[in-house]
Design an enzyme around this catalytic site. Structure first.
Site, PDB file in Angstrom:
ATOM      1  N   ASP A 146       7.871  13.470 -57.773  1.00 51.21           N
ATOM      2  CA  ASP A 146       7.361  12.508 -56.783  1.00 51.21           C
ATOM      3  C   ASP A 146       5.828  12.402 -56.888  1.00 51.21           C
ATOM      4  O   ASP A 146       5.269  11.293 -56.911  1.00 51.21           O
ATOM      5  CB  ASP A 146       7.767  12.980 -55.375  1.00 51.21           C
TER       6      ASP A 146
ATOM      7  N   THR B 287      13.229   7.459 -41.976  1.00 53.19           N
ATOM      8  CA  THR B 287      11.931   7.931 -41.455  1.00 53.19           C
ATOM      9  C   THR B 287      10.902   6.798 -41.437  1.00 53.19           C
ATOM     10  O   THR B 287      10.270   6.531 -40.415  1.00 53.19           O
ATOM     11  CB  THR B 287      11.418   9.088 -42.359  1.00 53.19           C
TER      12      THR B 287
ATOM     13  N   LYS C 182       3.275   9.186 -58.160  1.00 56.11           N
ATOM     14  CA  LYS C 182       2.072   8.694 -57.470  1.00 56.11           C
ATOM     15  C   LYS C 182       0.866   8.710 -58.412  1.00 56.11           C
ATOM     16  O   LYS C 182       0.061   7.783 -58.428  1.00 56.11           O
ATOM     17  CB  LYS C 182       1.800   9.569 -56.244  1.00 56.11           C
TER      18      LYS C 182
ATOM     19  N   GLY D  14      10.537  15.197 -41.819  1.00 53.60           N
ATOM     20  CA  GLY D  14      10.754  13.901 -42.502  1.00 53.60           C
ATOM     21  C   GLY D  14       9.964  13.771 -43.793  1.00 53.60           C
ATOM     22  O   GLY D  14       9.737  12.666 -44.281  1.00 53.60           O
TER      23      GLY D  14
ATOM     24  N   VAL E 122       1.635   5.899 -52.247  1.00 48.22           N
ATOM     25  CA  VAL E 122       0.757   6.953 -52.777  1.00 48.22           C
ATOM     26  C   VAL E 122      -0.020   7.599 -51.632  1.00 48.22           C
ATOM     27  O   VAL E 122      -0.783   6.933 -50.920  1.00 48.22           O
ATOM     28  CB  VAL E 122      -0.235   6.398 -53.829  1.00 48.22           C
TER      29      VAL E 122
ATOM     30  N   GLY F 247       5.649  11.594 -43.664  1.00 43.59           N
ATOM     31  CA  GLY F 247       6.073  11.554 -42.262  1.00 43.59           C
ATOM     32  C   GLY F 247       6.083  10.122 -41.743  1.00 43.59           C
ATOM     33  O   GLY F 247       5.468   9.223 -42.328  1.00 43.59           O
TER      34      GLY F 247
ATOM     35  N   GLU G  36      11.979  13.786 -49.983  1.00 36.36           N
ATOM     36  CA  GLU G  36      12.676  12.660 -50.610  1.00 36.36           C
ATOM     37  C   GLU G  36      14.180  12.860 -50.423  1.00 36.36           C
ATOM     38  O   GLU G  36      14.643  13.992 -50.187  1.00 36.36           O
ATOM     39  CB  GLU G  36      12.359  12.619 -52.106  1.00 36.36           C
TER      40      GLU G  36
HETATM   41  N1  NAI Z   1       9.400  10.030 -45.685  1.00 40.75           N
HETATM   42  C1  NAI Z   1       8.133   9.977 -46.086  1.00 40.75           C
HETATM   43  O1  NAI Z   1       7.277  10.725 -45.600  1.00 40.75           O
HETATM   44  C2  NAI Z   1       7.718   9.008 -47.114  1.00 40.75           C
HETATM   45  C3  NAI Z   1       8.631   8.212 -47.770  1.00 40.75           C
HETATM   46  N2  NAI Z   1       8.215   7.326 -48.725  1.00 40.75           N
HETATM   47  C4  NAI Z   1       9.170   6.463 -49.394  1.00 40.75           C
HETATM   48  O2  NAI Z   1       9.741   5.577 -48.444  1.00 40.75           O
HETATM   49  C5  NAI Z   1      11.063   5.247 -48.813  1.00 40.75           C
HETATM   50  C6  NAI Z   1      11.994   5.585 -47.660  1.00 40.75           C
HETATM   51  O3  NAI Z   1      11.878   6.943 -47.362  1.00 40.75           O
HETATM   52  P1  NAI Z   1      12.512   7.569 -46.018  1.00 40.75           P
HETATM   53  O4  NAI Z   1      12.367   6.637 -44.893  1.00 40.75           O
HETATM   54  O5  NAI Z   1      11.950   8.933 -45.919  1.00 40.75           O
HETATM   55  O6  NAI Z   1      14.044   7.679 -46.445  1.00 40.75           O
HETATM   56  P2  NAI Z   1      15.300   7.942 -45.516  1.00 40.75           P
HETATM   57  O7  NAI Z   1      16.303   8.632 -46.363  1.00 40.75           O
HETATM   58  O8  NAI Z   1      14.885   8.561 -44.234  1.00 40.75           O
HETATM   59  O9  NAI Z   1      15.816   6.465 -45.203  1.00 40.75           O
HETATM   60  C7  NAI Z   1      16.382   5.632 -46.156  1.00 40.75           C
HETATM   61  C8  NAI Z   1      17.058   4.472 -45.466  1.00 40.75           C
HETATM   62  O10 NAI Z   1      17.607   3.608 -46.467  1.00 40.75           O
HETATM   63  C9  NAI Z   1      18.939   3.305 -46.123  1.00 40.75           C
HETATM   64  N3  NAI Z   1      19.740   3.042 -47.310  1.00 40.75           N
HETATM   65  C10 NAI Z   1      20.044   3.896 -48.301  1.00 40.75           C
HETATM   66  N4  NAI Z   1      20.861   3.272 -49.192  1.00 40.75           N
HETATM   67  C11 NAI Z   1      21.054   2.027 -48.734  1.00 40.75           C
HETATM   68  C12 NAI Z   1      21.789   0.926 -49.179  1.00 40.75           C
HETATM   69  N5  NAI Z   1      22.517   0.986 -50.292  1.00 40.75           N
HETATM   70  N6  NAI Z   1      21.764  -0.198 -48.444  1.00 40.75           N
HETATM   71  C13 NAI Z   1      21.050  -0.272 -47.308  1.00 40.75           C
HETATM   72  N7  NAI Z   1      20.324   0.744 -46.836  1.00 40.75           N
HETATM   73  C14 NAI Z   1      20.338   1.876 -47.533  1.00 40.75           C
HETATM   74  C15 NAI Z   1      19.454   4.514 -45.373  1.00 40.75           C
HETATM   75  O11 NAI Z   1      20.568   4.167 -44.572  1.00 40.75           O
HETATM   76  C16 NAI Z   1      18.232   4.878 -44.564  1.00 40.75           C
HETATM   77  O12 NAI Z   1      18.211   4.106 -43.373  1.00 40.75           O
HETATM   78  C17 NAI Z   1      11.348   6.040 -50.087  1.00 40.75           C
HETATM   79  O13 NAI Z   1      11.051   5.237 -51.200  1.00 40.75           O
HETATM   80  C18 NAI Z   1      10.343   7.196 -50.004  1.00 40.75           C
HETATM   81  O14 NAI Z   1       9.992   7.683 -51.272  1.00 40.75           O
HETATM   82  C19 NAI Z   1       6.889   7.168 -49.039  1.00 40.75           C
HETATM   83  C20 NAI Z   1       5.943   7.932 -48.432  1.00 40.75           C
HETATM   84  C21 NAI Z   1       6.285   8.944 -47.447  1.00 40.75           C
HETATM   85  N1  LIG Z   2       8.330  13.365 -50.169  1.00 38.24           N
HETATM   86  C1  LIG Z   2       6.996  12.868 -50.153  1.00 38.24           C
HETATM   87  C2  LIG Z   2       6.875  11.835 -49.066  1.00 38.24           C
HETATM   88  C3  LIG Z   2       5.699  10.995 -49.246  1.00 38.24           C
HETATM   89  O1  LIG Z   2       5.441  10.399 -50.278  1.00 38.24           O
HETATM   90  C4  LIG Z   2       6.014  13.988 -49.885  1.00 38.24           C
HETATM   91  O2  LIG Z   2       6.461  15.081 -49.507  1.00 38.24           O
HETATM   92  O3  LIG Z   2       4.824  13.792 -50.069  1.00 38.24           O
HETATM   93 NA    NA Z   3      -1.539   5.514 -49.186  1.00 40.65          NA
END
Ligand code: NAI
Ligand SMILES: N[C@@H](CC=O)C(=O)O
Ligand code: NA
Length: 428
Positions: free
Chosen positions: A203, A14, A207, A189, A134, A304, A192
């Site tokens: 989570d 995402t 934060k 999206g 955060v 998102g 977690e």
């Molecule tokens: N989705 C959201 O709204 C938000 C996410 N975050 C943080 O951002 C980070 C990413 O979140 P998302 O994009 O939602 O996760 P996601 O699950 O959509 O994507 C994770 C990506 O990491 C890759 N990945 C996983 N293990 C791997 C490995 N061993 N080697 C290489 N690539 C690997 C996956 O293939 C995927 O492309 C997390 O730390 C999450 O807590 C923070 C704020 C908001």
């Molecule tokens: N899973 C988290 C993504 C952003 O940090 C949330 O729902 O807030």
């Molecule tokens: Na922020």
């Protein structure tokens, strides 16, 4: 224009794809604002062949995020994999050791290892930035570390998990079941990789621990956060709280008191007309109270692709501009260890229980509250169903320990049916 800032992105989910979309859509605007182009050199994810809806053919591919982090043709490593151990941690440490700046969205990693990682970054002379970690797109880290740096912070609180807020508001407004609301949040999206982190309050607790460290100049202490998720919140609580003029929110509060640093994340009731009460969907709200500025309220998308990537690109542009700030607003070595205090600031509470259909039942419960020194503000009893009646009580301000004492005494009255639910009320 000076040399480009060369970046590598680990994680094409995402957030990673959201970031590439921004960089591909606005290269000139970003270059103009950063004072130099920002160029993606290489990327890594689990599956190379997956269709991600974008052309990634111009970027080198690495199967291993640690190898990506060590490349000598990059200046900055973006970690958007997730998880507090494993590849995210190893790659972040490798990037810093290789002398690369790091931008991460990973609150789990920083909540568990932020002190050491920030120290390593400062020792190596590279930047570590985490605005996306955060409250997603809300620039709250920037607000605390920069704009509000001259304030002593009285309190930081807010709704910091989009998934939980989405579930709670969709259950109430659209009458969805928990499962239906959860599945919609997934489609957006928000979740977690391990969604128990969202609904368990973990989570949001990550934060809060990061905000508390910045607000109070203390080492990140996630283990000291008192945590409770939304798992025990029922549709009855949502409806009956609404009947009493409240909304249920997963609310985090960090506050330095004479006894030490209080950090708690738990479902709370807030007045339905308050800004927090009107927060819908995946939106987050962070309230900061500073001695000079007064109260600041920041509101926006907390999760998102677009909002989270917006925060990541903001950090990247700051680094491209040459801005170097300590990750937690002051040198990591100067962050002090705070004494952890259990949350004891008094508050009104909402109590829901079922009482047996017996004369004097309510009086016995009221007596237990009185003996614990708790006075009742409002009370409502609903019609009897199956020999018991739901009763709602709103207390005046009291402490959680006094309330627990009263709840223990309820069991001895012989009129209680089932287990009472107690939820703190925050009149923010
Ligand atoms: N989705 C959201 O709204 C938000 C996410 N975050 C943080 O951002 C980070 C990413 O979140 P998302 O994009 O939602 O996760 P996601 O699950 O959509 O994507 C994770 C990506 O990491 C890759 N990945 C996983 N293990 C791997 C490995 N061993 N080697 C290489 N690539 C690997 C996956 O293939 C995927 O492309 C997390 O730390 C999450 O807590 C923070 C704020 C908001
Ligand atoms: N899973 C988290 C993504 C952003 O940090 C949330 O729902 O807030
Ligand atoms: Na922020």
């Amino acid at each position: 224009m000076t040399a480009p800032l060369r970046i590598a992105i680990a994680g094409l989910g995402t957030v990673g794809i959201g970031l590439i979309r921004i960089l591909q859509t606005h290269p000139q605007m970003i270059a103009a604002r950063a004072g130099r182009p920002v160029e993606i050199v290489a990327v890594s994810a689990r599956s190379k062949g997956k269709d991600r809806g974008l052309d990634l053919s111009a970027y080198a591919w690495e199967d291993d995020p640690v190898a990506l982090a060590r490349r000598d043709d990059i200046d900055l490593f973006v970690e958007v994999i997730g998880g507090h151990e494993g590849p995210a941690k190893e790659a972040t440490e490798a990037a810093i050791a290789a002398g690369h700046h790091v931008v991460t969205a990973n609150k789990a990693l920083l909540a568990h290892h932020g002190n050491e990682i920030a120290l390593a970054a400062e020792e190596t002379g590279v930047a570590l930035r985490f605005e996306a970690a955060v409250a997603g797109g809300i620039p709250v880290i920037k607000a605390l570390t920069e704009g509000l740096a001259g304030n002593e912070i009285a309190r930081v609180l807010g709704v910091m998990n989009g998934t939980c807020n989405y579930i709670l508001t969709r259950m109430e407004d659209a009458g969805l079941t928990y499962e239906e609301a959860f599945s919609e949040a997934d489609g957006l999206g928000y979740l977690e990789a391990d969604p128990t982190l969202d609904v368990g309050g973990i989570d949001a607790g990550h934060k809060l621990a990061l905000l508390a460290a910045i607000a109070y100049g203390t080492r990140v202490d996630f283990d000291a956060v008192e945590l409770e998720g939304i798992g025990s919140v029922t549709i009855e609580d949502i409806r009956q709280a609404a009947d009493m003029g409240y909304k249920i929110k997963l609310l985090g509060v960090a506050q330095m008191t004479g006894r030490g640093l209080e950090q708690r994340m738990s479902p709370c009731l807030v007045p339905d007309t308050s800004p927090l009460g009107q927060l819908e969907g995946g939106t987050n709200m962070v309230v900061i109270e500073g001695d000079a500025v007064g109260q600041i309220v920041l509101r926006g998308a907390g999760a998102g692709a677009g909002p989270t990537a917006s925060a990541v690109i903001g950090d990247i542009i700051d680094i491209a501009r040459g801005l170097r700030l300590p990750a937690f607003g002051q040198p990591a070595a100067s962050l002090r260890r705070a004494r952890a205090a259990r949350a004891a600031v008094p508050a009104p509470y909402y109590l829901r229980m079922a009482l047996a259909d017996k004369p004097g039942a309510l009086a016995k419960i009221a007596a237990c509250l009185g003996e614990a020194g708790i006075s009742i503000d409002r009370m409502r009893q609903y019609g009897h169903v199956d020999q018991s009646a739901p009763v709602l009580i709103v207390t005046h301000k009291t402490t959680r320990s006094a309330l627990d004492e009263a709840i223990d005494a309820f069991s001895g009255t012989g009129v209680l049916v089932g287990t009472p639910v107690a939820i703190r009320i925050e009149n923010v």
